[in-house]
Design an enzyme around this catalytic site. Structure first.
Site, PDB file in Angstrom:
ATOM      1  N   GLU A   7       5.456  -2.736 -14.717  1.00  0.00           N
ATOM      2  CA  GLU A   7       5.175  -1.866 -13.581  1.00  0.00           C
ATOM      3  C   GLU A   7       3.743  -2.117 -13.120  1.00  0.00           C
ATOM      4  O   GLU A   7       2.803  -2.050 -13.918  1.00  0.00           O
ATOM      5  CB  GLU A   7       5.364  -0.390 -13.992  1.00  0.00           C
ATOM      6  CG  GLU A   7       5.162   0.565 -12.849  1.00  0.00           C
ATOM      7  CD  GLU A   7       5.950   1.866 -13.004  1.00  0.00           C
ATOM      8  OE1 GLU A   7       6.828   1.956 -13.880  1.00  0.00           O
ATOM      9  OE2 GLU A   7       5.677   2.793 -12.222  1.00  0.00           O
ATOM     10  N   ARG A   8       3.602  -2.432 -11.855  1.00  0.00           N
ATOM     11  CA  ARG A   8       2.292  -2.755 -11.255  1.00  0.00           C
ATOM     12  C   ARG A   8       1.640  -3.952 -11.925  1.00  0.00           C
ATOM     13  O   ARG A   8       0.412  -4.033 -12.018  1.00  0.00           O
ATOM     14  CB  ARG A   8       1.352  -1.544 -11.281  1.00  0.00           C
ATOM     15  CG  ARG A   8       1.970  -0.252 -10.791  1.00  0.00           C
ATOM     16  CD  ARG A   8       2.633  -0.378  -9.456  1.00  0.00           C
ATOM     17  NE  ARG A   8       3.357   0.846  -9.074  1.00  0.00           N
ATOM     18  CZ  ARG A   8       4.121   0.924  -7.993  1.00  0.00           C
ATOM     19  NH1 ARG A   8       4.288  -0.118  -7.197  1.00  0.00           N
ATOM     20  NH2 ARG A   8       4.733   2.049  -7.698  1.00  0.00           N
TER      21      ARG A   8
ATOM     22  N   ASN B  29       5.947   5.276 -18.223  1.00  0.00           N
ATOM     23  CA  ASN B  29       7.313   5.643 -17.837  1.00  0.00           C
ATOM     24  C   ASN B  29       8.200   5.053 -18.927  1.00  0.00           C
ATOM     25  O   ASN B  29       8.718   3.956 -18.810  1.00  0.00           O
ATOM     26  CB  ASN B  29       7.672   5.060 -16.467  1.00  0.00           C
ATOM     27  CG  ASN B  29       6.879   5.725 -15.357  1.00  0.00           C
ATOM     28  OD1 ASN B  29       6.497   6.894 -15.447  1.00  0.00           O
ATOM     29  ND2 ASN B  29       6.614   4.982 -14.292  1.00  0.00           N
TER      30      ASN B  29
ATOM     31  N   LYS C 195       3.197  10.623 -20.674  1.00  0.00           N
ATOM     32  CA  LYS C 195       3.224  11.051 -19.274  1.00  0.00           C
ATOM     33  C   LYS C 195       4.341  12.080 -19.183  1.00  0.00           C
ATOM     34  O   LYS C 195       5.510  11.740 -19.358  1.00  0.00           O
ATOM     35  CB  LYS C 195       3.514   9.847 -18.378  1.00  0.00           C
ATOM     36  CG  LYS C 195       3.792  10.182 -16.917  1.00  0.00           C
ATOM     37  CD  LYS C 195       3.982   8.901 -16.090  1.00  0.00           C
ATOM     38  CE  LYS C 195       4.310   9.188 -14.638  1.00  0.00           C
ATOM     39  NZ  LYS C 195       4.452   7.948 -13.839  1.00  0.00           N
TER      40      LYS C 195
ATOM     41  N   GLU D  31       5.908  12.769 -11.759  1.00  0.00           N
ATOM     42  CA  GLU D  31       6.749  11.769 -11.098  1.00  0.00           C
ATOM     43  C   GLU D  31       8.116  11.641 -11.771  1.00  0.00           C
ATOM     44  O   GLU D  31       8.594  10.546 -12.041  1.00  0.00           O
ATOM     45  CB  GLU D  31       6.038  10.413 -11.074  1.00  0.00           C
ATOM     46  CG  GLU D  31       4.728  10.456 -10.301  1.00  0.00           C
ATOM     47  CD  GLU D  31       4.061   9.098 -10.125  1.00  0.00           C
ATOM     48  OE1 GLU D  31       4.180   8.261 -11.024  1.00  0.00           O
ATOM     49  OE2 GLU D  31       3.404   8.914  -9.092  1.00  0.00           O
TER      50      GLU D  31
ATOM     51  N   ARG E  10      -2.568  17.624  -3.191  1.00  0.00           N
ATOM     52  CA  ARG E  10      -2.250  16.903  -4.434  1.00  0.00           C
ATOM     53  C   ARG E  10      -3.507  16.660  -5.264  1.00  0.00           C
ATOM     54  O   ARG E  10      -3.457  16.676  -6.499  1.00  0.00           O
ATOM     55  CB  ARG E  10      -1.548  15.584  -4.099  1.00  0.00           C
ATOM     56  CG  ARG E  10      -1.354  14.712  -5.323  1.00  0.00           C
ATOM     57  CD  ARG E  10      -0.440  13.538  -5.032  1.00  0.00           C
ATOM     58  NE  ARG E  10      -0.727  12.429  -5.928  1.00  0.00           N
ATOM     59  CZ  ARG E  10      -0.274  11.201  -5.767  1.00  0.00           C
ATOM     60  NH1 ARG E  10       0.502  10.909  -4.726  1.00  0.00           N
ATOM     61  NH2 ARG E  10      -0.564  10.246  -6.620  1.00  0.00           N
TER      62      ARG E  10
ATOM     63  N   ASP F 131      -5.021   8.506  -7.040  1.00  0.00           N
ATOM     64  CA  ASP F 131      -4.301   7.482  -7.787  1.00  0.00           C
ATOM     65  C   ASP F 131      -4.921   6.104  -7.620  1.00  0.00           C
ATOM     66  O   ASP F 131      -4.362   5.271  -6.904  1.00  0.00           O
ATOM     67  CB  ASP F 131      -2.831   7.459  -7.300  1.00  0.00           C
ATOM     68  CG  ASP F 131      -1.941   6.650  -8.217  1.00  0.00           C
ATOM     69  OD1 ASP F 131      -2.407   6.276  -9.294  1.00  0.00           O
ATOM     70  OD2 ASP F 131      -0.790   6.400  -7.839  1.00  0.00           O
TER      71      ASP F 131
ATOM     72  N   GLU G 245      -9.152   7.022 -17.795  1.00  0.00           N
ATOM     73  CA  GLU G 245      -8.134   6.007 -17.495  1.00  0.00           C
ATOM     74  C   GLU G 245      -8.525   5.261 -16.227  1.00  0.00           C
ATOM     75  O   GLU G 245      -8.562   5.841 -15.145  1.00  0.00           O
ATOM     76  CB  GLU G 245      -6.743   6.654 -17.320  1.00  0.00           C
ATOM     77  CG  GLU G 245      -5.654   5.636 -16.989  1.00  0.00           C
ATOM     78  CD  GLU G 245      -4.248   6.245 -16.903  1.00  0.00           C
ATOM     79  OE1 GLU G 245      -3.891   7.075 -17.765  1.00  0.00           O
ATOM     80  OE2 GLU G 245      -3.512   5.884 -15.968  1.00  0.00           O
TER      81      GLU G 245
ATOM     82  N   GLU H 292      -3.145  -2.491  -8.342  1.00  0.00           N
ATOM     83  CA  GLU H 292      -2.022  -1.947  -7.577  1.00  0.00           C
ATOM     84  C   GLU H 292      -2.409  -1.690  -6.129  1.00  0.00           C
ATOM     85  O   GLU H 292      -1.624  -1.932  -5.211  1.00  0.00           O
ATOM     86  CB  GLU H 292      -1.554  -0.645  -8.246  1.00  0.00           C
ATOM     87  CG  GLU H 292      -0.480   0.098  -7.487  1.00  0.00           C
ATOM     88  CD  GLU H 292      -0.024   1.379  -8.190  1.00  0.00           C
ATOM     89  OE1 GLU H 292      -0.513   1.675  -9.302  1.00  0.00           O
ATOM     90  OE2 GLU H 292       0.838   2.071  -7.613  1.00  0.00           O
TER      91      GLU H 292
HETATM   92  O1  GCW Z   1       1.127   6.165  -8.730  1.00  0.00           O
HETATM   93  C1  GCW Z   1       1.338   5.541  -9.799  1.00  0.00           C
HETATM   94  C2  GCW Z   1       1.939   4.201  -9.820  1.00  0.00           C
HETATM   95  C3  GCW Z   1       3.083   4.285 -10.767  1.00  0.00           C
HETATM   96  C4  GCW Z   1       2.547   4.766 -12.117  1.00  0.00           C
HETATM   97  C5  GCW Z   1       1.866   6.115 -11.931  1.00  0.00           C
HETATM   98  C6  GCW Z   1       1.238   6.626 -13.198  1.00  0.00           C
HETATM   99  C7  GCW Z   1       3.350   4.250 -14.292  1.00  0.00           C
HETATM  100  O2  GCW Z   1       2.344   3.807  -8.552  1.00  0.00           O
HETATM  101  O3  GCW Z   1       3.666   3.022 -10.870  1.00  0.00           O
HETATM  102  O4  GCW Z   1       3.570   4.860 -13.069  1.00  0.00           O
HETATM  103  O5  GCW Z   1       0.853   5.977 -10.995  1.00  0.00           O
HETATM  104  O6  GCW Z   1       0.045   6.415 -13.362  1.00  0.00           O
HETATM  105  O7  GCW Z   1       1.914   7.228 -13.993  1.00  0.00           O
END
Ligand code: GCW
Length: 729
Positions: free
Chosen positions: A188-189, A231, A308, A312, A359, A388, A410, A416
Site C-alpha cells: 500500500e502506497r 490495514n 490502526k 478508515e 477532520r 495525512d 509517524e 504517497e
Molecule cells: O490516507 C492514508 C493512506 C492509506 C493509509 C492511511 C493510514 C494504510 O492513503 O493508504 O492506509 O493513510 O495511514 O492508515
C-alpha cells in the site's frame, strides 16, 4: 584557427576527464550508501595506518561478527585490501571493545569509563588512543550492537573523509520502519516494486536481501521494523505466519533489529476463535494473552503490536463502545509479561464527518481526553500533521496536547502525496520542519523533537524511556530498493533523524550525497543544492500557501482540486480548499472550525490573524478573498499563480542542475534520475495548469500580465485518468 580549436577541444576534454571521479562506472543503486568505492590515494594513505589489523577484544557474537565483516568489506572496497582479524592488539589496530571485553575500559582510572557510561546501551565512542601500550583506533561501546553502530559510523567518516564523531548515542529508544506491505506482496502506497517480504517463500527460504536490508538499517541505527500493513489481516497472527515472521526476525536479530507486527483488532473474532472482539471480554483478553505467549515462543525478542483501529473502516474497540485506551490497554496487558509494547495509532477520523466537523480536529478531540489513561507500555503513534502526510502540514496539535502519554512520531518516507517515486523530493527538510517546530507548550516551549524525546513526560514515564519515531517505508523489490535513486536519501534521512531528531537535514544530505555519489565537493555540493530545494519545489507546484489534499481520488497522484462527489465529505478536495467566488482556504480560526484552539495559546493567537500566520500555512488556517493583499504586494490570486510558476521553474531547475552533473556521475544512475526529472517537469506543469484552470473557473478572474494561460481547457484536465497507478495495495 583550426589548430587553436583542436587545442581548445583537447584542453576541454582533459579537464572533463580530470573532473570525472574514478568511480564513474555504472551502478544500479543496490549498494545504497554503503558503496565503499576506492578512495583517492591521499585518503587511502590516511586511512591505512588506522586499520592495519582488526581486533575484536572479546568473544565473537553474531553482532560483532557482522561488525567485523562490515569493516572488512568497507576497507577492502576503499583500500583494495581488507586487514586481517587478529587476536592481539598492535600499533595500528582497529579495536572493537566493550568494558566487559576489555576490563581496562571499566577501571576507575580509565578516562573512557565515564564517557562510555553516558552512552547507554546503544551509543558508541570512536577514539584514537593507546591500549596496552599500542597506538590504536578504538571503537568502544557498552554492548555488541553499540559496536556495530560504531563500526558503521567509523566507515561513514572514512568514506566522507570526515573526522569520526567522537561519541554518539541515540536520543530516541525506538527507531522503526513501518512497512505497509500486504501478505500477497503488494505494498500500500509502495512505488518501488513488490514487497521485499516474500511471505510465500518464508520461512524456509530467506532472501539475501534481508541481510542487506538489515545492514542498511543498522548503518542508520534503525532498531525495529513492523513487517506488515496497518490495514492488517487476521492471518498474520496464525501459526504459519508467525513462523514466517520468526524467520525474518532471525535474519535481522544480529543487526539489532526487532520485528513487530500490525495486528487487526478483530483477529480472534475473524479467525472464529472468539465470538466477539470486545476488549473487555475475558475470553478476548485470554485469546490475546495466549497469542502473545505463542508469538514470544517463536520470537523471544518480538517488539510488539502496531494497531490502526476505528479508522478508515478498520475494526476497533469503539465497535463495542469502548475507548481507544480500553483497546490499547487490553493488548498491552497481553504483551507486558514479555516486555512488549503496543503502538496505537492516532490517525482516526471516524466520527462527525457528516456533521461538519473538521477532520483536522478529530484525532485531538478523541485522544486528549485519554491522556494518562494508557498503560505504561503503550505509545500513541501520531502522524506529523493532522490530515495525512501532505507536502506541507503544520505539526500535529497532539504533539504538546498529551503531556502524560509517550508519543511516537509517524513520518511517511514513501511519497504517497509527493509524486510517488517519480518526482524528486528530499524529505529531510520536511521532517526537520516538523521536528524543529516549537509547540509553545509549558514548561518553556518544547519543540516537537523534544516532545518525542519525552521531555514533557512526567518523571516516571520519562524514566521508562518509551520514545520513538516511525517511518512508513519506501522500500521494495526494485533493484535500487526505493524506485528513485534520490528516494534512498529519504530512508537515510529518516534513520539519521530517528537517531538524533535535532540533526540538520542539510548535514544529513551532505553525508548521504558524499556516500551515494562522491565525496568530491564538485559532486556533493550541487547534489545537496538539488536536494535542499526539491521539497519546496513540490509544495509550490502541488499545494502552495497551505493548500492541501487536492490529489486524484484513490491513487493520490496528480491534481484533482475539482473532486466533490466522494462518499465522505472529508475525502473531497473541495472540502479542503473551499475555493468559491469570495475566496479560498479553510477557516480554522474561531470564525471557522476553530481547529487553531488545539494549539498552545501563543500559536493560536499568532495564527488567528492572517497577517501573522506564516505565508506557507496561510490557506490551511484562513479563508481569504482573492484580492487579499499578500506581504509580497501581490493579491492572493496573483501570489497563488506566482507560486505555481515558481514550482514549475523549480522543477526545470532541478533538471538542469542534474544535467550539469552528467560528467561527474555514472551513466546509468545519471540517466535513471534524468528520465524521472523529465517526467517531474511534466507533472509540475500538469499540476500548475490544472489547478489554475480550475481556480479560474471558480473565481472568474483574469490572469495578470505575464502569466501563461493553461494550454488546455479545464475539461481536458478533468478527463485525465490514471488507471493501474501503483501503490493501491
Ligand atoms: O490516507 C492514508 C493512506 C492509506 C493509509 C492511511 C493510514 C494504510 O492513503 O493508504 O492506509 O493513510 O495511514 O492508515
Amino acid at each position: 584557427m583550426h589548430k587553436i580549436f583542436i587545442k581548445l577541444l583537447a584542453t576541454l576534454l582533459l579537464s572533463l576527464a580530470a573532473a570525472t571521479p574514478a568511480c564513474a562506472v555504472d551502478e544500479d543503486g543496490y549498494d545504497l550508501w554503503l558503496r565503499y568505492r576506492p578512495l583517492e590515494r591521499a585518503a587511502q594513505a590516511r586511512l591505512q595506518p588506522q586499520a592495519r589489523t582488526l581486533v575484536l577484544a572479546g568473544k565473537p557474537s553474531p553482532t560483532t561478527q557482522a561488525a567485523l565483516k562490515e569493516l572488512q568489506r568497507g576497507l577492502q572496497g576503499m583500500l583494495g585490501s581488507a586487514p586481517a582479524v587478529s587476536a592481539t592488539i598492535q600499533d595500528g589496530s582497529l579495536v572493537l571493545a566493550t568494558p566487559a571485553m576489555l576490563p581496562e575500559l571499566a577501571t576507575a582510572s580509565s578516562p573512557l569509563r565515564a564517557e562510555l557510561t553516558a552512552l547507554g546501551s546503544e551509543g558508541y565512542l570512536l577514539r584514537k588512543t593507546r591500549l596496552q601500550g599500542h597506538h590504536v583506533t578504538l571503537i568502544a561501546a557498552n554492548s555488541d550492537i553499540g559496536l556495530l553502530y560504531g563500526a558503521f559510523a567509523w566507515l561513514r567518516a572514512a568514506v566522507i573523509g570526515a573526522q569520526p564523531e567522537a561519541a554518539s548515542a541515540p536520543k530516541l529508544q525506538l527507531r522503526l520502519l513501518n512497512h505497509w506491505d500486504n501478505l500477497d506482496r503488494t505494498v500500500e502506497r509502495g512505488y518501488a516494486g513488490a514487497s521485499i517480504w516474500d511471505w510465500w517463500a518464508l520461512p524456509d527460504i530467506t532472501d539475501r536481501r534481508y541481510v542487506d536490508y538489515a545492514r542498511a538499517n543498522a548503518s542508520l541505527g534503525i532498531n525495529g521494523t513492523v513487517l506488515n500493513n496497518v490495514n492488517s489481516k487476521p492471518e498474520v497472527l496464525t501459526a504459519a505466519f508467525i513462523a514466517k515472521a520468526a524467520a525474518v526476525a532471525d535474519v535481522l536479530r544480529p543487526y539489532g533489529i526487532k520485528v513487530y507486527l500490525s495486528a487487526r483488532f478483530s483477529t480472534p473474532l475473524e479467525l472464529k476463535e472468539t465470538d466477539t472482539a470486545d476488549p473487555l471480554s475475558p475470553a478476548v483478553q485470554a485469546w490475546w494473552r495466549n497469542k502473545a505467549d505463542e508469538i514470544y515462543r517463536a520470537i523471544p525478542d518480538f517488539g510488539g503490536f502496531l494497531v490502526k483501529a476505528n479508522s478508515e473502516g478498520q475494526p476497533g474497540p469503539q465497535d463495542y463502545h469502548r475507548t481507544h485506551a480500553d483497546g490499547a490497554n487490553m493488548l498491552a496487558a497481553a504483551v507486558v509479561p514479555h516486555k512488549g509494547i503496543v503502538m496505537w495509532r492516532a490517525f482516526v477520523y471516524a466520527h462527525g464527518d457528516d456533521k461538519g466537523t473538521d477532520r483536522a480536529k478529530q484525532a485531538y478531540d478523541e485522544f486528549t481526553p485519554l491522556d494518562g489513561k494508557f498503560a505504561a507500555n503503550v505509545m500513541v503513534q501520531v502522524k506529523n500533521g493532522a490530515i495525512d502526510f501532505q507536502p506541507r502540514e503544520p505539526f500535529h496539535p497532539l504533539f504538546g496536547g498529551m503531556p502524560k502519554t509517550p508519543l511516537l512520531m509517524e513520518f511517511q518516507i514513501t511519497k504517497e502525496y509527493l509524486g510517488f517515486s517519480t518526482d524528486l523530493a528530499y524529505l529531510g527538510t520536511m521532517f526537520e520542519e516538523t521536528l524543529h517546530s516549537d509547540t509553545k507548550r509549558a514548561p518553556q516551549g518544547l519543540t516537537v523533537a523534544q516532545v518525542i524525546e519525552g521531555k514533557a513526560l512526567p518523571e516516571a514515564a520519562r524514566q521508562a524511556g518509551l520514545t520513538g519515531m516511525a517511518g512508513v517505508a519506501n522500500i521494495g523489490s526494485d533493484r535500487n530498493w526505493t524506485g528513485h535513486h534520490f528516494d534512498q536519501a529519504n530512508w537515510y534521512a529518516f534513520g539519521r533523524l530517528a537517531w538524533d531528531p535535532q540533526a540538520s537535514a542539510r548535514a544529513i544530505a551532505v553525508e548521504w550525497a558524499a556516500q551515494t555519489f562522491s565525496a568530491d565537493a564538485r559532486v556533493t555540493a550541487p547534489v545537496v543544492d538539488i536536494m535542499m530545494m526539491s521539497r519546496e519545489t513540490v509544495v509550490d507546484y502541488m499545494t502552495p500557501l497551505g493548500l492541501h489534499h487536492m490529489m486524484g481520488t484513490g491513487h493520490h497522484h496528480g491534481p484533482a482540486p475539482w473532486v466533490d462527489n466522494l462518499e465522505r465529505p472529508d475525502w473531497n478536495p473541495v472540502y479542503y480548499h473551499r475555493a468559491a467566488r469570495d475566496g479560498i482556504g479553510f477557516d480554522r480560526t474561531a470564525s471557522g472550525t476553530n481547529a487553531l484552539a488545539q494549539y498552545a495559546p501563543e500559536i493560536a493567537r499568532q495564527y488567528a490573524d492572517p497577517r501573522t500566520t506564516p505565508t506557507q500555512l496561510l490557506l490551511w488556517f484562513h479563508h481569504l478573498p482573492w484580492d487579499y493583499a499578500m506581504p509580497s504586494g501581490r493579491t492572493l490570486w496573483a501570489e497563488l499563480l506566482h507560486r505555481y510558476d515558481t514550482g514549475v521553474r523549480g522543477a526545470r531547475e532541478l533538471q538542469s542542475r542534474w544535467m550539469a552533473l552528467r560528467p561527474m556521475i555514472d551513466e546509468r544512475r545519471h540517466d535513471e534520475v534524468a528520465q524521472r526529472l523529465r517526467r517531474q517537469v511534466a507533472n509540475a506543469e500538469l499540476w500548475r495548469n490544472a489547478c489554475i484552470a480550475y481556480f479560474q473557473s471558480i473565481n472568474g478572474l483574469p490572469l495578470p500580465p505575464g502569466v501563461t494561460p493553461p494550454p488546455k481547457p479545464l475539461d481536458y484536465y478533468k478527463a485525465i485518468q490514471v488507471p493501474y497507478a501503483p501503490g493501491r495495495g
